[in-house]
Design a protein around this motif. Sequence first.
Motif, short mmCIF file in Angstrom:
data_model
loop_
_atom_site.label_atom_id
_atom_site.label_comp_id
_atom_site.label_asym_id
_atom_site.label_seq_id
_atom_site.Cartn_x
_atom_site.Cartn_y
_atom_site.Cartn_z
N THR A 142 0.85 -1.19 0.00
CA THR A 142 0.00 0.00 0.00
C THR A 142 0.88 1.24 0.00
O THR A 142 2.09 1.15 0.30
N PRO A 143 0.32 2.41 -0.31
CA PRO A 143 1.13 3.63 -0.19
C PRO A 143 1.75 3.81 1.19
O PRO A 143 2.88 4.27 1.33
N ARG A 144 1.01 3.40 2.22
CA ARG A 144 1.54 3.52 3.58
C ARG A 144 2.73 2.60 3.81
O ARG A 144 3.74 3.01 4.40
N SER A 145 2.64 1.35 3.34
CA SER A 145 3.77 0.43 3.52
C SER A 145 4.98 0.89 2.72
O SER A 145 6.12 0.77 3.17
N LEU A 146 4.75 1.40 1.52
CA LEU A 146 5.86 1.90 0.69
C LEU A 146 6.59 3.04 1.39
O LEU A 146 7.82 3.09 1.41
N LYS A 147 5.84 3.94 1.99
CA LYS A 147 6.45 5.06 2.71
C LYS A 147 7.25 4.56 3.90
O LYS A 147 8.36 5.04 4.17
N PHE A 148 6.70 3.60 4.64
CA PHE A 148 7.37 3.06 5.82
C PHE A 148 8.73 2.47 5.48
O PHE A 148 9.71 2.65 6.21
N PHE A 149 8.80 1.77 4.34
CA PHE A 149 10.05 1.12 3.95
C PHE A 149 10.90 1.97 3.00
O PHE A 149 11.91 1.50 2.49
N GLY A 150 10.50 3.21 2.77
CA GLY A 150 11.30 4.11 1.96
C GLY A 150 11.33 3.77 0.49
O GLY A 150 12.32 4.04 -0.20
N LEU A 182 10.17 -7.91 -7.24
CA LEU A 182 9.32 -6.74 -7.08
C LEU A 182 8.93 -6.54 -5.62
O LEU A 182 8.75 -5.40 -5.16
N LEU A 183 8.82 -7.64 -4.87
CA LEU A 183 8.57 -7.52 -3.44
C LEU A 183 9.72 -6.78 -2.77
O LEU A 183 9.50 -5.91 -1.91
N LEU A 184 10.95 -7.08 -3.17
CA LEU A 184 12.10 -6.37 -2.62
C LEU A 184 12.04 -4.89 -2.96
O LEU A 184 12.37 -4.04 -2.13
N VAL A 185 11.64 -4.56 -4.17
CA VAL A 185 11.48 -3.16 -4.55
C VAL A 185 10.49 -2.48 -3.62
O VAL A 185 10.71 -1.36 -3.14
N ALA A 186 9.36 -3.13 -3.36
CA ALA A 186 8.33 -2.56 -2.51
C ALA A 186 8.78 -2.41 -1.06
O ALA A 186 8.20 -1.63 -0.31
#
Length: 223
Positions: A142-150, A182-186
Amino acid sequence: MDIRGAIADERVELAALLDGLTEEQWEAPSLCTGWRVREVAAHMSFGFRTGRAQMVRELLRARGRLHRMTDTCARRDAAAMSEAELAAALRDNAHHPWTPPVGGPTAALGHDVVHGLDITVALGHERRVPLERVRLLLEGVTPRSLKFFGADLTGVALRADDLEWSYGGASGMPVRGAAQDLLLVAFGRALPPGRLRGEAADRFSGAFRERPQGESGESPQRP
């Protein structure tokens, strides 16, 4: 999907993989910035080996900075534990109920899968995480998870080769690859060159290098 069963299987499989590593591979850099393979392995079992009271003490020593705490503890435990002990800490805790502070069992599975990939992808190992595990984790992006992991996916559309999964609008520049890559990218990782394809692939690829021992910067959160 039996998430607890998948977690146990993932830990047992990763422990077996760790058992087969050479000394050189244990000392090699992982995809986690500043951590060798042995620091990643130590971090993966930290929650199993640490009680709540000790966790609070470690966090207080780090002045409440979670990333600093995990970095310090990973380096300390990696130096104190043998390779056999690091592998056994995963195997012996295959059914441990630990979960991260947020996310429950799915987050625990993500913790194991992504850190396992931090090791195998960095080493060029051909292990493939079962697709049902990867799919479950990708569905939680999600956008939130992407932000959390930079992970900055602005203007990008991720497209998996081996799963019917995508993330991002039709107008985004496509980045294609195996679902686990792609999971690593996320999760904010930079992959070795050649694993991704597409106009924006180079944005998520690059050399990864080890930070000097003892340096503990404030980088995006690790799972």
